[in-house]
Write an enzyme that holds these catalytic residues in place. Sequence first.
Site, mmCIF file in Angstrom:
data_model
loop_
_atom_site.group_PDB
_atom_site.id
_atom_site.type_symbol
_atom_site.label_atom_id
_atom_site.label_comp_id
_atom_site.label_asym_id
_atom_site.label_seq_id
_atom_site.Cartn_x
_atom_site.Cartn_y
_atom_site.Cartn_z
ATOM 1 N N HIS A 155 65.878 -14.231 4.038
ATOM 2 C CA HIS A 155 65.525 -15.597 4.435
ATOM 3 C C HIS A 155 64.009 -15.681 4.430
ATOM 4 C CE1 HIS A 155 65.231 -19.339 6.596
ATOM 5 N NE2 HIS A 155 66.552 -19.464 6.602
ATOM 6 N N ARG A 160 66.501 -19.507 -1.842
ATOM 7 C CA ARG A 160 65.847 -18.560 -0.932
ATOM 8 C C ARG A 160 65.197 -17.372 -1.627
ATOM 9 N NH1 ARG A 160 70.222 -18.638 3.965
ATOM 10 N NH2 ARG A 160 69.702 -20.764 4.474
ATOM 11 N N SER A 177 83.529 -10.530 17.116
ATOM 12 C CA SER A 177 83.738 -11.789 17.838
ATOM 13 C C SER A 177 82.861 -12.918 17.303
ATOM 14 C CB SER A 177 83.473 -11.577 19.331
ATOM 15 O OG SER A 177 82.151 -11.118 19.532
ATOM 16 N N ILE A 198 82.473 -16.066 14.282
ATOM 17 C CA ILE A 198 83.349 -17.208 13.999
ATOM 18 C C ILE A 198 84.601 -16.809 13.217
ATOM 19 C CG2 ILE A 198 83.377 -19.155 12.380
ATOM 20 C CD1 ILE A 198 80.671 -19.859 13.865
ATOM 21 N N GLU A 250 69.327 -28.601 2.922
ATOM 22 C CA GLU A 250 68.741 -27.264 2.891
ATOM 23 C C GLU A 250 68.543 -26.848 1.447
ATOM 24 O OE1 GLU A 250 71.081 -24.658 5.366
ATOM 25 O OE2 GLU A 250 70.550 -25.753 7.164
ATOM 26 N N ARG A 285 73.698 -16.400 -1.648
ATOM 27 C CA ARG A 285 74.476 -17.443 -0.968
ATOM 28 C C ARG A 285 73.723 -18.773 -0.863
ATOM 29 N NH1 ARG A 285 74.614 -19.017 4.443
ATOM 30 N NH2 ARG A 285 73.030 -17.437 4.824
ATOM 31 N N HIS A 318 68.769 -11.386 5.803
ATOM 32 C CA HIS A 318 69.469 -12.482 6.474
ATOM 33 C C HIS A 318 70.969 -12.433 6.255
ATOM 34 C CE1 HIS A 318 69.932 -16.425 8.220
ATOM 35 N NE2 HIS A 318 70.395 -16.952 7.093
ATOM 36 N N LEU A 376 74.014 -16.930 16.688
ATOM 37 C CA LEU A 376 72.614 -17.285 16.429
ATOM 38 C C LEU A 376 72.461 -18.334 15.332
ATOM 39 C CD1 LEU A 376 70.912 -13.745 16.315
ATOM 40 C CD2 LEU A 376 71.015 -15.338 18.246
#
Length: 515
Positions: free
Chosen positions: A221, A266, A11, A13, A112, A358, A323, A43
């Site tokens: 992360h 990252r 459930s 996105i 970011e 990513r 992450h 989150l």
Amino acid sequence: MSKAGVIVIGSGIAGLMTAHLLADQFHVIILTKHSLTTSNSYLAQGGIAAAIGKDDDWSKHYEDTVTAGYDHHHEKHVEEMVRHAPRIIDSLIKLGVPFDRDLHKQIRLGKEAAHRVRRIAHVHGDGTGAAFIDCLLGQLKNRVEIMENSRVERLLVDDEQVVGVQTNNCKLYADYTVLATGGFGQLYTYTSNSISATGDGVTLAYRAGAKLIDLEFIQFHPTVIIQGGKAIGLASEALRGEGAYLINDEGKAFMNSFPQKDLEARDIVSREIEKQLAAGRKVYLDISLVNHFATRFPQIERICQRNNINTKKGIVEVAPGAHFTNGGVQTDSSARTSLSNLYAVGEVACTKVHGANRLASNSLLEALFFAEKAATDMLNRAVTGNEIGLKWINETGKMDSIKSSLFLIPSIDELRKRMFHAVGIHRESRSLVEFLNWLEVYKNWFMDEEKIDSTQREEANQYLLAYLVTSAALGRKESRGGHHRLDFPETESDWNQKTLQWGLSKNRTKLTTYI
Ligand code: SIN
């Protein structure tokens, strides 16, 4: 004519968007093992990346994506995704998503790591994921069936086709099944992930015979908040975009010598923090320069308050944590897996848009873009008149009570610690082999579905996944993005565009191929 049926597992996105796009034409059921809002998506503090700024265009977004991911991408998928990003933002606005805006009513864009320009749209500061989910749940009201606390134990396969699922209390048959179960950060001691992120979809697919790829590329992360030695939540990278910076306990801003300072990719920042920790230092995020911290980042403020961290002091202890899983179930440009009638969307899938690492805020975008692809593909498939629709048969626990028994295993915390040590930010042959040998002892149990008691299924799946990820990390003899080998520290041209693929062979042992 009866409607075709679709089971969406998860459930977050990706799952909710797929369900939303199909709900008018299909009979849709969403199964989720916890509550509807227990997911990484809910989150998500980062936003959604889209080239909508004045100084931006899709080709810059494309270049930043492939640079951060070390050119290990499906280039066509990346191009299509970033080209469609502005349209996806528009469609979210039409659905009612209230993006944060500036004084001129333009969407406010944040920056970011590894993005050369400001291109991240947020909702309620650091509450983007929750806002998307709330909006989609509003759209889905009375249009789909939802079963919370419903754990899928296996995919039902008939003649190489997925025909449904077995849950903890029923068998459910449908024309299509969509894995939207998220990643597997919970395999690690330190993680930013929700308790639901245990990699269920990856192991369900593997056990059913689907192909997995790129499992070695785990994104850590850099700034998971630490309190009393435990990971308690994420300190979004957007904070560093707004002026926060890393220091050690001697006050040294150790990222200053890098070209992009605290906004390096990252993997680079995480490795620098690791060096500090290995030298016995503690690491903090200095947030004293971030304007209006508590109102701009309310979710982070709440996490800190709940854990008695006073953000007014201007520093928050951090460490890298698992992450995002770049690899997963291999999917094509329609989000189809290698098994008929099985789709995968979101973090569980590997579309290769993230490459080996990513780019920040590309995951909500990927989830939405490939949810559209999956839904479009299902809608376009010929209607045969022989649709299964949705059918279920109750048969609580029958299969497990006959064949399985409890198996004595170390705790999941032990597994997580070993994962962090062996397959964490740094890897090397000796510790990978040691860990594989440790896992080998339990292999007869976790490989053989028939031996697994239903109360231990989640653990068995995590052991299996640990085995696959470790094998992948051992197999890739180079360093690239989220896979850093101390014994093979360079990115090797021989490994360019080589992908490690995993699947069950007929005798149920793993096989590896390069593609
Ligand atoms: C963050 O806010 O730092 C996380 C965003 C992301 O992972 O895309």
